[in-house]
Design a protein around this motif. Structure first.
Motif, PDB file in Angstrom:
ATOM      1  N   VAL A   1       0.880  -1.153  -0.087  1.00  0.00           N
ATOM      2  CA  VAL A   1      -0.005   0.172  -0.242  1.00  0.00           C
ATOM      3  C   VAL A   1       0.831   1.395   0.020  1.00  0.00           C
ATOM      4  O   VAL A   1       1.898   1.356   0.791  1.00  0.00           O
ATOM      5  N   PRO A   2       0.626   2.145  -0.939  1.00  0.00           N
ATOM      6  CA  PRO A   2       1.536   3.268  -0.924  1.00  0.00           C
ATOM      7  C   PRO A   2       1.188   4.212   0.402  1.00  0.00           C
ATOM      8  O   PRO A   2       0.278   4.510   0.946  1.00  0.00           O
ATOM      9  N   ILE A   3       2.532   4.653   1.032  1.00  0.00           N
ATOM     10  CA  ILE A   3       2.476   5.341   2.137  1.00  0.00           C
ATOM     11  C   ILE A   3       2.206   6.609   1.954  1.00  0.00           C
ATOM     12  O   ILE A   3       2.111   7.031   0.522  1.00  0.00           O
ATOM     13  N   LEU A   4       1.824   7.830   2.808  1.00  0.00           N
ATOM     14  CA  LEU A   4       1.444   9.030   2.642  1.00  0.00           C
ATOM     15  C   LEU A   4       2.541   9.792   1.749  1.00  0.00           C
ATOM     16  O   LEU A   4       2.303  10.299   0.671  1.00  0.00           O
ATOM     17  N   ILE A   5       3.569   9.752   2.041  1.00  0.00           N
ATOM     18  CA  ILE A   5       4.817  10.473   1.555  1.00  0.00           C
ATOM     19  C   ILE A   5       5.131  10.003  -0.038  1.00  0.00           C
ATOM     20  O   ILE A   5       5.134  10.496  -0.898  1.00  0.00           O
ATOM     21  N   GLY A   6       4.939   8.530  -0.119  1.00  0.00           N
ATOM     22  CA  GLY A   6       4.862   8.021  -1.381  1.00  0.00           C
ATOM     23  C   GLY A   6       3.827   8.560  -2.376  1.00  0.00           C
ATOM     24  O   GLY A   6       4.045   8.854  -3.402  1.00  0.00           O
ATOM     25  N   ARG A   7       2.694   8.586  -1.612  1.00  0.00           N
ATOM     26  CA  ARG A   7       1.563   9.176  -2.731  1.00  0.00           C
ATOM     27  C   ARG A   7       1.682  10.711  -3.023  1.00  0.00           C
ATOM     28  O   ARG A   7       1.382  11.058  -4.013  1.00  0.00           O
ATOM     29  N   ILE A   8       2.220  11.317  -1.966  1.00  0.00           N
ATOM     30  CA  ILE A   8       2.545  12.663  -2.421  1.00  0.00           C
ATOM     31  C   ILE A   8       3.655  12.899  -3.191  1.00  0.00           C
ATOM     32  O   ILE A   8       3.559  13.526  -4.311  1.00  0.00           O
TER      33      ILE A   8
ATOM     34  N   HIS B   1      -5.464  10.133   3.448  1.00  0.00           N
ATOM     35  CA  HIS B   1      -4.926   9.616   4.516  1.00  0.00           C
ATOM     36  C   HIS B   1      -5.722   9.375   5.621  1.00  0.00           C
ATOM     37  O   HIS B   1      -5.959   7.990   6.109  1.00  0.00           O
ATOM     38  N   LEU B   2      -6.218  10.464   6.187  1.00  0.00           N
ATOM     39  CA  LEU B   2      -7.132  10.113   7.466  1.00  0.00           C
ATOM     40  C   LEU B   2      -8.479   9.316   7.165  1.00  0.00           C
ATOM     41  O   LEU B   2      -8.483   8.482   8.044  1.00  0.00           O
TER      42      LEU B   2
ATOM     43  N   TRP C   1      -5.340  17.348  -0.065  1.00  0.00           N
ATOM     44  CA  TRP C   1      -6.131  16.451  -0.119  1.00  0.00           C
ATOM     45  C   TRP C   1      -5.567  14.937   0.124  1.00  0.00           C
ATOM     46  O   TRP C   1      -6.253  14.274   0.647  1.00  0.00           O
ATOM     47  N   GLU C   2      -4.429  14.762   0.051  1.00  0.00           N
ATOM     48  CA  GLU C   2      -3.455  13.470   0.227  1.00  0.00           C
ATOM     49  C   GLU C   2      -3.751  13.371   1.844  1.00  0.00           C
ATOM     50  O   GLU C   2      -3.860  12.184   2.408  1.00  0.00           O
TER      51      GLU C   2
ATOM     52  N   LYS D   1      -6.785  -0.203   4.562  1.00  0.00           N
ATOM     53  CA  LYS D   1      -6.135   1.284   4.547  1.00  0.00           C
ATOM     54  C   LYS D   1      -5.622   1.706   3.332  1.00  0.00           C
ATOM     55  O   LYS D   1      -4.588   2.300   2.921  1.00  0.00           O
ATOM     56  N   ASP D   2      -6.374   1.414   2.029  1.00  0.00           N
ATOM     57  CA  ASP D   2      -6.312   2.050   0.985  1.00  0.00           C
ATOM     58  C   ASP D   2      -7.690   1.841   0.179  1.00  0.00           C
ATOM     59  O   ASP D   2      -8.667   1.462   0.642  1.00  0.00           O
ATOM     60  N   TRP D   3      -7.335   2.962  -1.117  1.00  0.00           N
ATOM     61  CA  TRP D   3      -8.718   3.063  -1.826  1.00  0.00           C
ATOM     62  C   TRP D   3      -8.828   2.092  -2.865  1.00  0.00           C
ATOM     63  O   TRP D   3      -7.756   1.613  -3.336  1.00  0.00           O
ATOM     64  N   PRO D   4      -9.873   1.465  -3.407  1.00  0.00           N
ATOM     65  CA  PRO D   4      -9.694   0.863  -4.818  1.00  0.00           C
ATOM     66  C   PRO D   4      -9.475   1.627  -5.913  1.00  0.00           C
ATOM     67  O   PRO D   4      -9.517   2.955  -5.648  1.00  0.00           O
ATOM     68  N   SER D   5      -8.788   1.389  -6.739  1.00  0.00           N
ATOM     69  CA  SER D   5      -8.240   2.069  -7.949  1.00  0.00           C
ATOM     70  C   SER D   5      -9.375   2.813  -8.521  1.00  0.00           C
ATOM     71  O   SER D   5      -8.944   4.170  -8.760  1.00  0.00           O
ATOM     72  N   LEU D   6     -10.573   2.604  -8.664  1.00  0.00           N
ATOM     73  CA  LEU D   6     -11.525   3.568  -9.125  1.00  0.00           C
ATOM     74  C   LEU D   6     -11.961   4.760  -8.242  1.00  0.00           C
ATOM     75  O   LEU D   6     -11.981   5.976  -8.801  1.00  0.00           O
TER      76      LEU D   6
END
Length: 145
Positions: free
Chosen positions: A2-9, A63-64, A58-59, A72-77
């Protein structure tokens, strides 16, 4: 992984800079406007920068919200559909004149085409070709650096 917060940013900023810029460069000359092309490019890149800045907020919110999900993740859609509230907020800020240096807000459909094209391209690259040059990207929690 699962991508972590800093990775998603990091991924968001990288893809907006690379893919978002390429889509903006290709699309802006095709959209109608009365201003000179350089002025339209300037305004479009200011909007792209605003997407990047607002995206960090938004990230944090996503994350919250993800903490309440079992995985602890969203589906891709969901990642694709999150463009709707982000685009609406940015459009409201543009209409209110709250984005410095953006000038007058473009017509709604022009904004929607530009924002939608950039969002779709970024989402497609993140869910496909991104994994080719960055083989270890998903194993590092989405971090690029």
């Amino acid at each position: 992984m699962v991508p972590i917060l800093i990775g998603r940013i990091q991924t968001r900023l990288f893809l907006l800079a690379l893919v978002g810029s390429a889509v903006t460069l290709a699309l802006i000359p095709l959209l109608p406007g009365t201003a000179a092309l350089t002025e339209r490019y300037r305004a479009a890149f200011v909007v792209l920068a605003a997407v990047a800045v607002l995206g960090i907020g938004w990230e944090l919110l996503y994350h919250l919200l993800m903490q309440f999900r079992w995985e602890k993740d969203w589906p891709s859609l969901f990642g694709l559909l999150t463009g709707v509230p982000e685009g609406l907020l940015l459009w409201a800020l543009l209409r209110a004149g709250a984005v410095p240096a953006a000038g007058a807000a473009p017509p709604g459909w022009v904004f929607a085409v530009h924002f939608g094209a950039v969002w779709l391209a970024v989402w497609l690259v993140a869910n496909g070709p991104m994994r080719v040059p960055f083989l270890r990207w998903r194993f590092r929690g989405g971090r690029l650096v």
